[in-house]
Write a protein that holds these residues in place. Sequence first.
Motif, PDB file in Angstrom:
ATOM      1  N   ALA A  40      32.335   0.919 -18.105  1.00  0.00           N
ATOM      2  CA  ALA A  40      31.011   0.312 -17.714  1.00  0.00           C
ATOM      3  C   ALA A  40      30.090  -0.313 -19.216  1.00  0.00           C
ATOM      4  O   ALA A  40      29.800  -1.682 -18.670  1.00  0.00           O
ATOM      5  CB  ALA A  40      29.912   1.438 -17.159  1.00  0.00           C
ATOM      6  N   HIS A  41      30.632   0.465 -19.701  1.00  0.00           N
ATOM      7  CA  HIS A  41      29.720  -0.906 -20.770  1.00  0.00           C
ATOM      8  C   HIS A  41      30.444  -1.944 -21.269  1.00  0.00           C
ATOM      9  O   HIS A  41      29.343  -2.802 -22.035  1.00  0.00           O
ATOM     10  CB  HIS A  41      29.458   0.579 -22.058  1.00  0.00           C
ATOM     11  CG  HIS A  41      28.764   1.929 -22.736  1.00  0.00           C
ATOM     12  ND1 HIS A  41      28.695   3.241 -23.035  1.00  0.00           N
ATOM     13  CD2 HIS A  41      28.115   2.089 -20.932  1.00  0.00           C
ATOM     14  CE1 HIS A  41      27.826   3.850 -22.802  1.00  0.00           C
ATOM     15  NE2 HIS A  41      28.207   4.006 -21.384  1.00  0.00           N
ATOM     16  N   GLN A  42      31.286  -1.406 -21.863  1.00  0.00           N
ATOM     17  CA  GLN A  42      32.433  -3.040 -21.689  1.00  0.00           C
ATOM     18  C   GLN A  42      31.828  -3.899 -20.680  1.00  0.00           C
ATOM     19  O   GLN A  42      32.148  -5.004 -20.966  1.00  0.00           O
ATOM     20  CB  GLN A  42      33.319  -2.714 -22.342  1.00  0.00           C
ATOM     21  CG  GLN A  42      34.702  -3.500 -22.733  1.00  0.00           C
ATOM     22  CD  GLN A  42      33.681  -3.532 -24.395  1.00  0.00           C
ATOM     23  OE1 GLN A  42      33.344  -2.854 -24.799  1.00  0.00           O
ATOM     24  NE2 GLN A  42      33.800  -5.261 -25.037  1.00  0.00           N
ATOM     25  N   ASP A  43      31.937  -3.429 -19.363  1.00  0.00           N
ATOM     26  CA  ASP A  43      31.911  -3.879 -18.119  1.00  0.00           C
ATOM     27  C   ASP A  43      30.815  -5.420 -18.752  1.00  0.00           C
ATOM     28  O   ASP A  43      30.137  -6.506 -18.926  1.00  0.00           O
ATOM     29  CB  ASP A  43      31.555  -4.222 -16.831  1.00  0.00           C
ATOM     30  CG  ASP A  43      32.515  -3.809 -16.584  1.00  0.00           C
ATOM     31  OD1 ASP A  43      34.024  -4.177 -17.571  1.00  0.00           O
ATOM     32  OD2 ASP A  43      33.508  -3.072 -15.488  1.00  0.00           O
ATOM     33  N   LEU A  44      29.550  -4.321 -18.756  1.00  0.00           N
ATOM     34  CA  LEU A  44      28.191  -5.103 -19.688  1.00  0.00           C
ATOM     35  C   LEU A  44      28.375  -5.799 -20.747  1.00  0.00           C
ATOM     36  O   LEU A  44      27.453  -7.596 -20.616  1.00  0.00           O
ATOM     37  CB  LEU A  44      27.067  -3.999 -19.853  1.00  0.00           C
ATOM     38  CG  LEU A  44      25.047  -4.274 -19.845  1.00  0.00           C
ATOM     39  CD1 LEU A  44      24.997  -4.773 -18.109  1.00  0.00           C
ATOM     40  CD2 LEU A  44      24.546  -3.809 -20.395  1.00  0.00           C
ATOM     41  N   PHE A  45      28.620  -6.012 -21.877  1.00  0.00           N
ATOM     42  CA  PHE A  45      28.727  -6.376 -23.274  1.00  0.00           C
ATOM     43  C   PHE A  45      30.175  -8.073 -22.190  1.00  0.00           C
ATOM     44  O   PHE A  45      28.740  -9.262 -23.763  1.00  0.00           O
ATOM     45  CB  PHE A  45      29.567  -5.535 -23.780  1.00  0.00           C
ATOM     46  CG  PHE A  45      29.148  -4.599 -24.532  1.00  0.00           C
ATOM     47  CD1 PHE A  45      27.788  -4.860 -24.544  1.00  0.00           C
ATOM     48  CD2 PHE A  45      29.703  -3.509 -25.321  1.00  0.00           C
ATOM     49  CE1 PHE A  45      26.870  -3.308 -25.065  1.00  0.00           C
ATOM     50  CE2 PHE A  45      29.025  -2.011 -25.180  1.00  0.00           C
ATOM     51  CZ  PHE A  45      27.750  -1.525 -25.678  1.00  0.00           C
ATOM     52  N   ASP A  46      30.597  -7.893 -21.627  1.00  0.00           N
ATOM     53  CA  ASP A  46      31.239  -8.236 -21.433  1.00  0.00           C
ATOM     54  C   ASP A  46      30.440 -10.024 -20.217  1.00  0.00           C
ATOM     55  O   ASP A  46      31.195 -10.364 -19.790  1.00  0.00           O
ATOM     56  CB  ASP A  46      32.826  -8.911 -20.961  1.00  0.00           C
ATOM     57  CG  ASP A  46      33.391  -7.701 -22.559  1.00  0.00           C
ATOM     58  OD1 ASP A  46      33.265  -7.998 -23.653  1.00  0.00           O
ATOM     59  OD2 ASP A  46      34.307  -7.140 -22.333  1.00  0.00           O
ATOM     60  N   ASN A  47      29.539  -9.063 -19.560  1.00  0.00           N
ATOM     61  CA  ASN A  47      29.226  -9.830 -18.473  1.00  0.00           C
ATOM     62  C   ASN A  47      30.207  -9.926 -17.354  1.00  0.00           C
ATOM     63  O   ASN A  47      30.647 -11.152 -16.882  1.00  0.00           O
ATOM     64  CB  ASN A  47      29.017 -11.618 -19.086  1.00  0.00           C
ATOM     65  CG  ASN A  47      27.496 -11.421 -19.439  1.00  0.00           C
ATOM     66  OD1 ASN A  47      26.553 -11.098 -19.264  1.00  0.00           O
ATOM     67  ND2 ASN A  47      27.557 -12.806 -20.562  1.00  0.00           N
ATOM     68  N   ASN A  48      30.835  -8.924 -17.593  1.00  0.00           N
ATOM     69  CA  ASN A  48      31.932  -8.984 -16.492  1.00  0.00           C
ATOM     70  C   ASN A  48      31.371  -7.930 -14.997  1.00  0.00           C
ATOM     71  O   ASN A  48      31.963  -8.042 -14.163  1.00  0.00           O
ATOM     72  CB  ASN A  48      33.387  -7.630 -16.295  1.00  0.00           C
ATOM     73  CG  ASN A  48      34.240  -8.680 -17.563  1.00  0.00           C
ATOM     74  OD1 ASN A  48      34.587  -9.030 -17.613  1.00  0.00           O
ATOM     75  ND2 ASN A  48      34.841  -7.327 -18.174  1.00  0.00           N
ATOM     76  N   ALA A  49      30.163  -7.447 -14.761  1.00  0.00           N
ATOM     77  CA  ALA A  49      29.039  -7.111 -14.086  1.00  0.00           C
ATOM     78  C   ALA A  49      27.941  -7.913 -13.913  1.00  0.00           C
ATOM     79  O   ALA A  49      27.427  -7.238 -14.964  1.00  0.00           O
ATOM     80  CB  ALA A  49      29.133  -5.478 -13.947  1.00  0.00           C
ATOM     81  N   ASP A  50      27.573  -7.984 -12.465  1.00  0.00           N
ATOM     82  CA  ASP A  50      25.772  -8.545 -12.857  1.00  0.00           C
ATOM     83  C   ASP A  50      25.462  -6.988 -12.967  1.00  0.00           C
ATOM     84  O   ASP A  50      23.682  -7.548 -12.928  1.00  0.00           O
ATOM     85  CB  ASP A  50      25.802  -9.174 -11.352  1.00  0.00           C
ATOM     86  CG  ASP A  50      26.702 -10.051 -11.952  1.00  0.00           C
ATOM     87  OD1 ASP A  50      26.458 -11.078 -12.679  1.00  0.00           O
ATOM     88  OD2 ASP A  50      27.105 -10.914 -10.400  1.00  0.00           O
ATOM     89  N   ILE A  51      25.228  -5.905 -12.528  1.00  0.00           N
ATOM     90  CA  ILE A  51      25.160  -4.871 -11.968  1.00  0.00           C
ATOM     91  C   ILE A  51      26.000  -3.736 -12.541  1.00  0.00           C
ATOM     92  O   ILE A  51      26.914  -3.608 -12.303  1.00  0.00           O
ATOM     93  CB  ILE A  51      24.177  -4.778 -10.494  1.00  0.00           C
ATOM     94  CG1 ILE A  51      23.698  -5.425 -10.227  1.00  0.00           C
ATOM     95  CG2 ILE A  51      23.989  -3.006 -10.235  1.00  0.00           C
ATOM     96  CD1 ILE A  51      23.210  -5.309  -8.874  1.00  0.00           C
ATOM     97  N   VAL A  52      25.673  -3.004 -13.318  1.00  0.00           N
ATOM     98  CA  VAL A  52      26.043  -2.348 -14.156  1.00  0.00           C
ATOM     99  C   VAL A  52      24.823  -0.356 -13.912  1.00  0.00           C
ATOM    100  O   VAL A  52      24.267  -0.279 -14.480  1.00  0.00           O
ATOM    101  CB  VAL A  52      26.314  -1.536 -15.607  1.00  0.00           C
ATOM    102  CG1 VAL A  52      27.179  -0.396 -16.213  1.00  0.00           C
ATOM    103  CG2 VAL A  52      27.636  -2.954 -15.514  1.00  0.00           C
ATOM    104  N   LEU A  53      26.039   0.112 -12.622  1.00  0.00           N
ATOM    105  CA  LEU A  53      25.122   2.045 -12.689  1.00  0.00           C
ATOM    106  C   LEU A  53      26.086   3.031 -13.780  1.00  0.00           C
ATOM    107  O   LEU A  53      26.822   3.256 -13.869  1.00  0.00           O
ATOM    108  CB  LEU A  53      25.301   2.193 -11.093  1.00  0.00           C
ATOM    109  CG  LEU A  53      24.839   1.258  -9.479  1.00  0.00           C
ATOM    110  CD1 LEU A  53      25.208   1.790  -8.652  1.00  0.00           C
ATOM    111  CD2 LEU A  53      23.756   0.722 -10.347  1.00  0.00           C
TER     112      LEU A  53
END
Length: 510
Positions: A40-53
């Motif tokens: 989840a952290h990596q998705d936020l760092f890499d802009n792979n997700a607009d929202i991370v829960l």
Amino acid sequence: MTPTLKISAFKDISAFLLSTLQPQLDINLEIKYVKNADEAHQDLFDNNADIVLMSYDDTLSLSLEDKYSAILALFPIHGGILDLCGEIDPEANKNRIGIDTNTGYARALRSYLSQKLTPEEYQNLDFIKAGATNLRYDELINNQIDATLLNPPYSYLEGAQADPGFQLFLGDYQGVVANTNKYVWQDLDKRALLKDFMVSYQAMLQNLETNSQSTIQSLSDYYSISTDIATNIYNRLWMPNGLNVNFQFNNLQLQGTESIFSQDTNVFVPLKRYWILNQDLNSFYLDPNATDAFNFQPNTDNLGSLVYDISSVSGEIKGEIDDGALSQTNALFHNLVGFYAVENTSGSILDVDDLNGNGLVDDLLNPGDKGYAQTALRQHVNNFFLEAGANGDPSKNTTASEFGEVVLAGGRFYAPFLIANGGDLLVKSGSFEQAIAAFLALNPGNTGASLENFQTKAVAYFSFGAANPDASEHLRRLENNTFGFEDLPSIAGVSDYDFNDTVFSFFYRT
């Protein structure tokens, strides 16, 4: 084409909420269920997700431990609806404790167990990284771990024997929050999608809470569980530590999580929670005991004067800037921005050079008075300056790390100024102090630019229209704590009035 929001989440109660919400949206939700918080952290760092829960503890970890200044907590999902499930019995060698990562809920679990068990028993625990909630439940019922923290629905399923003492220990606690990247939030098109999502999400929660029977049936169908279990889950969701039915963070819950975080990490949590979106202010801060520093007096079309008011702060403050705001800068000129001391919110300054000839240096000059510009610039804050612009060249923009923490004296007022084309002076002189001196030597009266020389002439503009050589406003409020300067003179056919020639967001911590 239907717009898409990418979401990374855990496969717990969030899965039910998101699947219920999707048919009610004009937005396509591209949902990814992560295997652990690291993903989840990596998705936020890499802009792979607009929202991370993810847990609020993880939000703190990213912001305060990893120094990831771009994280933005949008709204709370639920409080501490966590149960310690399984059995811990050191004498029977039941000591395998499943966690996701060392951050997140693991901090609360370690804190509880260190109090419940003797030091020797605690030292003999085996903390096993077993992944996200659904994966840990599978390992629990398959006897691969002895105990773990679970939330609905898993904490109510077969084999999830709960320890009632953990809920008493946890008390007020902020669990999962919806996070995004500040750069995503500052994309106005993406922000519109996020706001649509948030409005629909809140309406869905209200409908679920109001229509108990249909919600219980939906829970039963979605998780293939009995009506009795679904009823228990439904009742748990609306307890004080259950789902958050609005977008307001609960200060006591935040403090509960922050206390455990600080005890575990020895990292101090600032009073100014600059990683949180305050829905009332549309800014990145939530501090119930303080007000924003800036004093913005609007005129028409969102224009006006800007003063940063820290007159009520004793001692010193540490000011910071936001990279996301600076990234919105798009200017042809290479500009400089600084602060100068003012005496009030009207922009008055001390007549330190006695320009009015009355023999005093402690009376006031007001915006529009002769000599205001040069006197103001001579009172600039030495350690506060930004470079921005140069035809959008990001290498010319000061970053937050380069800006660092600028110390300002409390008990004062400050206002910003911009020197259009001033960046070349900085390059030639080598310091901000010398650049100001070079500007005053070139344009001591701060005369305005003309059609013939506006592309090269250095001109100072202030947040007070009367202080500017064209007597026009050169500052626009873009967001609650984000402002933009216009670097072109107010000449027909010259100024584009886009107010993005230096975009900045300044905040402080006491």
